[in-house]
Design a protein around this motif. Structure first.
Motif, short mmCIF file in Angstrom:
data_model
loop_
_atom_site.label_atom_id
_atom_site.label_comp_id
_atom_site.label_asym_id
_atom_site.label_seq_id
_atom_site.Cartn_x
_atom_site.Cartn_y
_atom_site.Cartn_z
N UNK A 31 -3.07 5.97 -1.23
CA UNK A 31 -4.35 5.36 -1.60
C UNK A 31 -4.20 4.33 -2.71
N UNK A 32 -2.98 4.02 -3.08
CA UNK A 32 -2.72 3.11 -4.19
C UNK A 32 -2.13 1.79 -3.68
N UNK A 33 -2.59 0.68 -4.26
CA UNK A 33 -2.04 -0.63 -3.97
C UNK A 33 -1.09 -0.99 -5.10
N UNK A 34 0.18 -1.15 -4.79
CA UNK A 34 1.18 -1.48 -5.80
C UNK A 34 1.43 -2.98 -5.76
N UNK A 35 1.17 -3.64 -6.88
CA UNK A 35 1.38 -5.08 -6.99
C UNK A 35 2.75 -5.31 -7.62
N UNK A 36 3.60 -5.98 -6.86
CA UNK A 36 4.97 -6.22 -7.30
C UNK A 36 5.14 -7.69 -7.65
N UNK A 37 5.62 -7.95 -8.85
CA UNK A 37 5.97 -9.31 -9.26
C UNK A 37 7.46 -9.45 -9.02
N UNK A 55 7.16 2.82 -3.32
CA UNK A 55 7.05 4.29 -3.42
C UNK A 55 7.72 4.77 -4.71
N UNK A 56 8.90 4.23 -5.01
CA UNK A 56 9.59 4.61 -6.25
C UNK A 56 8.73 4.27 -7.47
N UNK A 57 8.15 3.07 -7.46
CA UNK A 57 7.34 2.63 -8.59
C UNK A 57 6.05 3.43 -8.70
N UNK A 58 5.40 3.70 -7.58
CA UNK A 58 4.15 4.46 -7.60
C UNK A 58 4.40 5.87 -8.12
N UNK A 59 5.51 6.47 -7.73
CA UNK A 59 5.80 7.83 -8.23
C UNK A 59 6.10 7.80 -9.71
N UNK A 60 6.71 6.72 -10.19
CA UNK A 60 6.99 6.58 -11.62
C UNK A 60 5.67 6.48 -12.40
N UNK A 68 12.84 -5.90 5.69
CA UNK A 68 12.30 -6.45 4.44
C UNK A 68 11.10 -5.61 4.01
N UNK A 69 10.17 -5.39 4.92
CA UNK A 69 8.99 -4.58 4.61
C UNK A 69 9.40 -3.18 4.19
N UNK A 70 10.36 -2.59 4.90
CA UNK A 70 10.81 -1.23 4.58
C UNK A 70 11.43 -1.17 3.18
N UNK A 71 12.19 -2.19 2.80
CA UNK A 71 12.80 -2.22 1.46
C UNK A 71 11.72 -2.31 0.38
N UNK A 72 10.73 -3.18 0.59
CA UNK A 72 9.65 -3.29 -0.39
C UNK A 72 8.81 -2.03 -0.44
N UNK A 96 0.85 -1.20 0.00
CA UNK A 96 0.00 0.00 0.00
C UNK A 96 0.88 1.24 0.00
N UNK A 97 0.67 2.15 -0.96
CA UNK A 97 1.36 3.43 -1.02
C UNK A 97 0.29 4.50 -1.10
#
Length: 182
Positions: free
Chosen positions: A26-32, A139-144, A130-134, A23-24
């Protein structure tokens, strides 16, 4: 979004795939997550994964100095094969094994800082950072994605008739919109 995880070390075997949602705002970022173990036998396959990766997590083992040094080659591959705007985070794993530490935290931080990359010391065993790294990667991906949407929405898309000064659209429903999944 595809994340490639290259783990240097001797304890992982094979190729692993996982999905993690973060969760970032209000957005849920799905990471593969494609975990390649950092093994040479997967190197040619890894190069293909770089092409579609939005982010890469490079993991070295703090109990083996060669694994930190080995990241240089992986970074060269990323520069060669990954998209130019790929996000990279360096992880020094096994921070729970203090008595076996060979690479200091400062060495890992300096390695990352010299390359303008984010850095975390982690322990997969104890789930340290681990959670902090993900979350940082999310956050980087959501901003992109947000920046991409802003660029797409700021571009005026016109039909050939509109480009020629004829604003009426006798054929077709409403204004044209970009067809992207972002």
């Amino acid at each position: 979004m595809g994340i490639l995880c290259v783990m240097q070390g001797k304890h992982k075997i094979g190729l692993d795939f996982k999905i993690r949602c973060v969760q970032v705002g209000d957005r849920l970022v799905k990471i593969q997550l494609w975990d390649t173990s950092g093994q040479e036998r997967f190197r040619s396959m890894t190069q293909a994964y770089y092409r579609g990766a939005a982010g890469v997590m490079l993991v070295y083992d703090i109990t083996e100095e060669t694994t930190l040094k080995g990241l240089t080659g992986w970074l060269e591959d990323i520069k060669k094969y990954a998209p130019e705007d790929v996000d990279i985070i360096i992880l020094g794993n096994k921070c729970d094994v203090v008595e076996q530490r060979v690479v200091s935290r400062e060495e890992g931080e300096e390695f990352a800082r010299n390359r303008g990359l984010k850095f975390f010391e982690t322990s997969a065993n104890e789930n340290t950072n681990i959670t902090e790294a993900f979350e940082a990667m999310a956050v980087l991906l959501a901003s992109k994605v947000t920046e991409t949407r802003k660029r797409v929405n700021s571009v005026a898309i016109t039909s050939p008739a509109q480009a020629n000064g004829n604003a009426s659209r006798p054929h077709g429903p409403g204004p044209m919109r970009p067809k992207c999944a972002c």
